[in-house]
Write an enzyme that holds these catalytic residues in place. Structure first.
Site, short mmCIF file in Angstrom:
data_model
loop_
_atom_site.label_atom_id
_atom_site.label_comp_id
_atom_site.label_asym_id
_atom_site.label_seq_id
_atom_site.Cartn_x
_atom_site.Cartn_y
_atom_site.Cartn_z
CG ASP A 61 40.14 42.71 41.93
OD1 ASP A 61 40.90 42.50 40.97
OD2 ASP A 61 40.22 43.73 42.65
CD GLU A 62 41.04 44.05 36.42
OE1 GLU A 62 40.43 44.76 35.59
OE2 GLU A 62 42.14 44.36 36.93
CG ASP A 83 37.49 46.30 38.68
OD1 ASP A 83 37.87 45.47 39.52
OD2 ASP A 83 38.18 47.28 38.34
#
EC number: 2.7.7.7
Length: 408
Positions: A103-104, A10
């Protein structure tokens, strides 16, 4: 660790840290990334601002009240490009990568154990590459399943790495408040706590029949499993996207036709660009309209044939809004909205891959235009625009319809 090994990676305050690459003088300050307007919501906040309760999706007005000294930074950087670079690093470790947002991602490290050895060292090397090559911080969690890996990465923020081996799962979970469990929303947490159950350990003391009686068969079984750290879901490397959409909230409620149609055109072109990037056609559209007073409606918008053209999507949307009376055409040809509009959304649905082809309706309204010599080939035109945008950015080339919008 033995058995299945899952990593959840993350990025830390991703949008903030991407912006700081261009404005390093702001590092360590209270930063909010958001459009500067009364109706904006927070895209991301630095950890210095989060201390004051600022969080993603919070109205900007509320965030400013919570943290009045925060610096508001307008979104300006190509976040998806940085996201793609992060995912490329992960794919160089293994092809078992499930990207769940910009974003993860979940990464199944099990196949890498013989080739790369210790998964903790592998995760650390990934984090170091992201730091050294992209100058971005990230956190990671390693466990035997996706649920615990996600919980571990959340617990390791910011810029940390947390490993939860199977024999320590209950030790990790039991002290946590039930509201900290991934996937348990505020309302469910409140309902659980109203029964005097505040920690995961207390929740684990409930029987399956009791939880299913209180929360239903599905949610009850889910609660029973996750408080014991159980999660059998696999890392899914290819996720079929069922729809693609975009929305825009106006700075002020508007009746003004030019402003509305320009924004609709921008939304249509953006959705079509995503369709082409994914090699998809849309077979149907869904429209979202929020009026002054927050009344919100959604309406379907049929397409005469599958398309990935922004021009065709735009024409279909305008036609449908005229049919619904949301837009009206005046004697001079200009449009007006009888009711002031606050928000517009366009969503492409019933997607199919371009490679599968489609059967054009013999009665499609645009068939005559398609067959006419010299008729616009919108796919070629818009694909050429895609190439220019990828090289020079989204403002490198604009349709004439949008020139006033972006210059004003």
């Amino acid at each position: 660790m033995s058995g299945r090994v899952i990593m959840h990676l993350d990025m830390d305050a991703f949008f903030v840290n991407v912006e700081l690459l261009q404005r390093p003088e702001l590092r360590g300050k209270q930063i909010i990334v958001a459009r500067e307007s009364e109706r904006s919501v927070v895209l991301s906040a630095s950890y210095e601002a989060r201390v004051y309760g600022v969080r993603s999706a919070m109205p900007l007005v509320q965030a400013k009240r919570a943290c009045p000294t925060a610096i508001v930074v307008e979104p300006s950087q190509p976040y998806r490009e940085y996201s793609a670079k992060v995912m490329k690093i992960l794919h160089e470790v293994t092809d078992r990568v499930e990207q769940v947002s910009v974003d993860e991602a979940f990464v199944d490290l099990t196949p890498t154990l013989k080739r790369l050895g210790d998964p903790v060292q592998t995760a650390q090397r990934v984090r170091e590459r992201i730091r050294d090559e992209l100058n971005l911080p990230c956190s990671a969690g390693i466990a035997a399943n996706k649920f615990i890996a996600k919980m571990a990465s959340s617990g390791s923020k910011p810029n940390g790495l947390w490993v939860i081996p199977p024999y320590r799962v209950q030790e990790f979970l039991d002290p946590l408040p039930v509201g900290k469990l991934w996937g348990i929303g505020p309302k469910t947490a409140q309902n659980i706590e109203s029964m005097g159950i505040h920690t995961v350990q207390q929740l684990r003391g409930c029987t399956l029949p009791f939880l299913q009686q209180k929360f239903g068969q599905s949610l009850g079984a889910h609660l029973f499993a996750i408080c014991r750290g159980k999660d059998d879901r696999a890392v899914v490397t290819e996720r079929e996207e069922k729809s693609m959409g975009a929305e825009h909230t106006f700075l002020k409620d508007t009746h003004e036709g030019t402003q509305i149609t320009q924004e609709l055109f921008s939304l249509a072109m953006g959705v079509a660009r995503r369709l082409r990037s994914a090699d998809k056609y849309a077979q149907n559209l869904s429209l979202k309209i929020r009026f002054e007073g927050f009344e919100t409606i959604t309406r379907s918008c049929m397409l005469t044939s599958p398309t990935d053209s922004g021009q065709k999507i735009y024409r279909a949307v305008i036609k449908r809004l005229l049919e619904l009376g949301i837009l009206e055409k005046q004697n001079d040809g200009a449009f007006i909205a009888p009711r002031a509009i606050r928000l517009l959304g366009v969503r492409a649905e019933r997607l199919q891959t371009r490679s599968s082809g489609f059967q054009e309706s013999l009665f499609a309204e645009d068939m005559t235009a398609v067959r006419e010599q010299g008729a616009p080939d919108w796919y070629s035109v818009e694909s050429a625009m895609d190439q220019i945008h990828s090289k020079f950015g989204s403002h490198g080339l604009l349709p004439a319809t949008l020139l006033k919008k972006h210059s004003g």
